[in-house]
Scaffold this motif. Structure first.
Motif, mmCIF file in Angstrom:
data_model
loop_
_atom_site.group_PDB
_atom_site.id
_atom_site.type_symbol
_atom_site.label_atom_id
_atom_site.label_comp_id
_atom_site.label_asym_id
_atom_site.label_seq_id
_atom_site.Cartn_x
_atom_site.Cartn_y
_atom_site.Cartn_z
ATOM 1 N N GLU A 26 0.753 -1.175 0.111
ATOM 2 C CA GLU A 26 0.140 0.064 0.232
ATOM 3 C C GLU A 26 1.064 1.377 0.051
ATOM 4 O OE1 GLU A 26 -3.847 1.745 2.385
ATOM 5 O OE2 GLU A 26 -2.897 0.139 3.224
ATOM 6 N N ALA A 27 0.531 2.282 -0.688
ATOM 7 C CA ALA A 27 1.145 3.589 -0.771
ATOM 8 C C ALA A 27 0.968 4.541 0.444
ATOM 9 C CB ALA A 27 1.020 4.299 -2.185
ATOM 10 N N THR A 28 1.137 3.984 1.591
ATOM 11 C CA THR A 28 1.008 4.791 2.812
ATOM 12 C C THR A 28 2.262 5.422 3.020
ATOM 13 O OG1 THR A 28 1.348 2.788 4.047
ATOM 14 C CG2 THR A 28 -0.853 3.374 3.881
ATOM 15 N N GLY A 29 2.515 6.607 3.157
ATOM 16 C CA GLY A 29 3.560 7.477 3.448
ATOM 17 C C GLY A 29 4.724 7.572 2.247
ATOM 18 N N SER A 30 4.074 7.147 1.131
ATOM 19 C CA SER A 30 5.205 7.257 -0.145
ATOM 20 C C SER A 30 4.306 7.306 -1.360
ATOM 21 C CB SER A 30 6.089 6.112 -0.106
ATOM 22 O OG SER A 30 5.644 5.103 -0.814
ATOM 23 N N ARG A 31 4.965 7.517 -2.610
ATOM 24 C CA ARG A 31 4.243 7.620 -3.684
ATOM 25 C C ARG A 31 4.208 6.151 -4.132
ATOM 26 N NH1 ARG A 31 6.990 12.202 -7.165
ATOM 27 N NH2 ARG A 31 6.362 10.669 -8.508
ATOM 28 N N TRP A 32 4.901 5.338 -3.814
ATOM 29 C CA TRP A 32 5.300 3.989 -4.569
ATOM 30 C C TRP A 32 4.234 2.860 -3.902
ATOM 31 C CZ3 TRP A 32 7.218 7.132 -7.503
ATOM 32 C CH2 TRP A 32 8.150 7.750 -7.183
ATOM 33 N N GLY A 33 3.620 2.062 -4.695
ATOM 34 C CA GLY A 33 2.638 1.252 -4.123
ATOM 35 C C GLY A 33 1.305 1.241 -4.741
ATOM 36 N N TYR A 34 0.339 0.778 -4.195
ATOM 37 C CA TYR A 34 -1.138 0.816 -4.637
ATOM 38 C C TYR A 34 -2.055 1.681 -3.880
ATOM 39 C CZ TYR A 34 -2.278 -2.850 -1.029
ATOM 40 O OH TYR A 34 -2.607 -3.451 -0.045
ATOM 41 N N GLU A 35 -3.194 2.094 -4.430
ATOM 42 C CA GLU A 35 -4.142 3.128 -3.949
ATOM 43 C C GLU A 35 -5.251 2.853 -4.524
ATOM 44 O OE1 GLU A 35 -2.316 6.912 -4.785
ATOM 45 O OE2 GLU A 35 -2.099 7.459 -2.502
ATOM 46 N N GLU A 36 -6.458 2.883 -3.852
ATOM 47 C CA GLU A 36 -7.793 2.784 -4.508
ATOM 48 C C GLU A 36 -8.831 3.787 -3.849
ATOM 49 O OE1 GLU A 36 -7.558 0.073 -0.877
ATOM 50 O OE2 GLU A 36 -6.758 -0.512 -2.906
ATOM 51 N N ASN A 37 -9.677 4.285 -4.709
ATOM 52 C CA ASN A 37 -10.707 5.146 -4.253
ATOM 53 C C ASN A 37 -11.972 4.652 -4.540
ATOM 54 O OD1 ASN A 37 -8.869 7.133 -3.196
ATOM 55 N ND2 ASN A 37 -8.457 7.774 -5.316
ATOM 56 N N GLN A 38 -13.169 4.820 -3.900
ATOM 57 C CA GLN A 38 -14.444 4.178 -3.971
ATOM 58 C C GLN A 38 -15.181 5.355 -4.636
ATOM 59 O OE1 GLN A 38 -16.379 2.226 -0.995
ATOM 60 N NE2 GLN A 38 -17.956 1.405 -2.168
ATOM 61 N N ILE A 39 -15.679 5.012 -5.860
ATOM 62 C CA ILE A 39 -16.442 5.838 -6.592
ATOM 63 C C ILE A 39 -17.907 5.646 -6.507
ATOM 64 C CG2 ILE A 39 -17.127 6.852 -8.851
ATOM 65 C CD1 ILE A 39 -14.080 5.748 -9.568
ATOM 66 N N GLU A 40 -18.454 4.651 -6.481
ATOM 67 C CA GLU A 40 -19.761 3.898 -6.328
ATOM 68 C C GLU A 40 -19.588 2.642 -5.260
ATOM 69 O OE1 GLU A 40 -21.389 3.674 -10.203
ATOM 70 O OE2 GLU A 40 -22.354 5.676 -10.170
ATOM 71 N N ARG A 41 -20.890 2.175 -5.036
ATOM 72 C CA ARG A 41 -20.911 0.918 -4.294
ATOM 73 C C ARG A 41 -19.832 -0.042 -5.044
ATOM 74 N NH1 ARG A 41 -23.685 -3.259 -5.038
ATOM 75 N NH2 ARG A 41 -25.146 -2.221 -6.313
ATOM 76 N N ASN A 42 -20.120 -0.176 -6.159
ATOM 77 C CA ASN A 42 -19.281 -1.404 -6.826
ATOM 78 C C ASN A 42 -18.157 -0.891 -7.977
ATOM 79 O OD1 ASN A 42 -21.053 -0.712 -8.676
ATOM 80 N ND2 ASN A 42 -21.324 -2.495 -9.529
ATOM 81 N N ARG A 43 -17.738 0.433 -7.814
ATOM 82 C CA ARG A 43 -16.872 1.085 -8.886
ATOM 83 C C ARG A 43 -15.628 1.564 -8.096
ATOM 84 N NH1 ARG A 43 -17.568 3.346 -14.180
ATOM 85 N NH2 ARG A 43 -19.835 2.358 -14.223
ATOM 86 N N PHE A 44 -14.544 1.244 -8.409
ATOM 87 C CA PHE A 44 -13.240 1.583 -7.848
ATOM 88 C C PHE A 44 -12.380 2.192 -8.864
ATOM 89 C CE2 PHE A 44 -14.874 -0.696 -4.424
ATOM 90 C CZ PHE A 44 -14.467 -0.375 -3.308
ATOM 91 N N ARG A 45 -11.614 3.281 -8.518
ATOM 92 C CA ARG A 45 -10.279 3.650 -9.107
ATOM 93 C C ARG A 45 -9.124 3.086 -8.632
ATOM 94 N NH1 ARG A 45 -8.006 6.501 -12.914
ATOM 95 N NH2 ARG A 45 -6.347 7.777 -12.724
ATOM 96 N N VAL A 46 -8.217 2.253 -9.071
ATOM 97 C CA VAL A 46 -7.215 1.464 -8.520
ATOM 98 C C VAL A 46 -6.093 2.243 -9.249
ATOM 99 C CG1 VAL A 46 -6.194 -0.593 -8.100
ATOM 100 C CG2 VAL A 46 -8.821 -0.352 -8.129
ATOM 101 N N SER A 47 -4.894 2.133 -8.523
ATOM 102 C CA SER A 47 -3.606 2.679 -9.221
ATOM 103 C C SER A 47 -2.428 2.137 -8.519
ATOM 104 C CB SER A 47 -3.460 4.282 -9.203
ATOM 105 O OG SER A 47 -3.459 4.613 -7.932
ATOM 106 N N PHE A 48 -1.415 1.920 -9.417
ATOM 107 C CA PHE A 48 -0.030 1.554 -8.723
ATOM 108 C C PHE A 48 1.135 2.068 -9.304
ATOM 109 C CE2 PHE A 48 3.748 -1.098 -7.921
ATOM 110 C CZ PHE A 48 3.531 -1.460 -6.835
ATOM 111 N N GLY A 49 1.889 2.939 -8.435
ATOM 112 C CA GLY A 49 3.057 3.509 -8.809
ATOM 113 C C GLY A 49 4.164 2.841 -8.505
#
Length: 173
Positions: A26-49
């Motif tokens: 997980e990208a906690t405390g840095s830019r490197w790793g994965y993050e996700e944001n919930q948009i709707e109940r079953n829709r997410f934006r996922v990223s990995f840097g």
């Protein structure tokens, strides 16, 4: 002299160990790793840097794996990639030995010009290298039941089973 060489070898080996590709984290405390944001109940934006040592294929692999893992965590069976992108950032780093590299400051005598200082005739060149960093992102929609029959839909448990051996997790401290 032996102490200096031994110290230099030790520092070089330690710095080589510290420079590793971004692990699956997980990208906690840095830019490197994965993050996700919930948009709707079953829709997410996922990223990995990834850092500059993480290649594009690894970044995309970790994005798919995180999408599958998140789908299972949310209680769904499959996910569909609605939108997917890979961004890259390339920088060129250069250094001139006299102004920030191997600067050896001494005076020398040249028959034509006399005594010269602040110049190293052996190391006076310019070094340049290119660094590229990748970040993959996707918007996913999750669902239950049978996976739709098209190329943008993935069975989450199959993805985790097939890609799980390629995932490099951070070392325990």
């Amino acid at each position: 002299m032996k102490r200096i060489l031994l110290s230099l070898a030790l520092v070089t080996s330690l710095s080589a160990c510290a420079a590793m590709p971004t692990p699956y984290q997980e990208a906690t405390g840095s830019r490197w790793g994965y993050e996700e944001n919930q948009i709707e109940r079953n829709r997410f934006r996922v990223s990995f840097g990834g850092n500059s040592l993480t290649d594009r294929e690894t970044v995309e692999l970790y994005l798919l794996y995180r999408s599958a893992e998140l789908t299972v965590e949310q209680g769904y069976d499959y996910f569909e990639l609605v939108e997917r992108a890979v961004d890259s950032e390339t920088r060129t780093l250069g250094r001139h030995p006299r102004y920030g590299g191997f600067s050896v400051r001494y005076a020398y005598f040249h028959p034509r010009w006399g005594w010269r200082g602040l110049h190293d005739p052996f190391w006076d060149d310019f070094h340049e290298r290119e660094i590229t960093r990748f970040e993959a992102s996707a918007e996913i929609v999750m669902g239950n039941g049978d996976k739709p029959d098209h190329s943008r839909a993935f069975d989450a448990r199959d993805v985790m089973a097939n890609l799980g051996d390629d995932i490099v997790r951070p070392e325990a401290e």
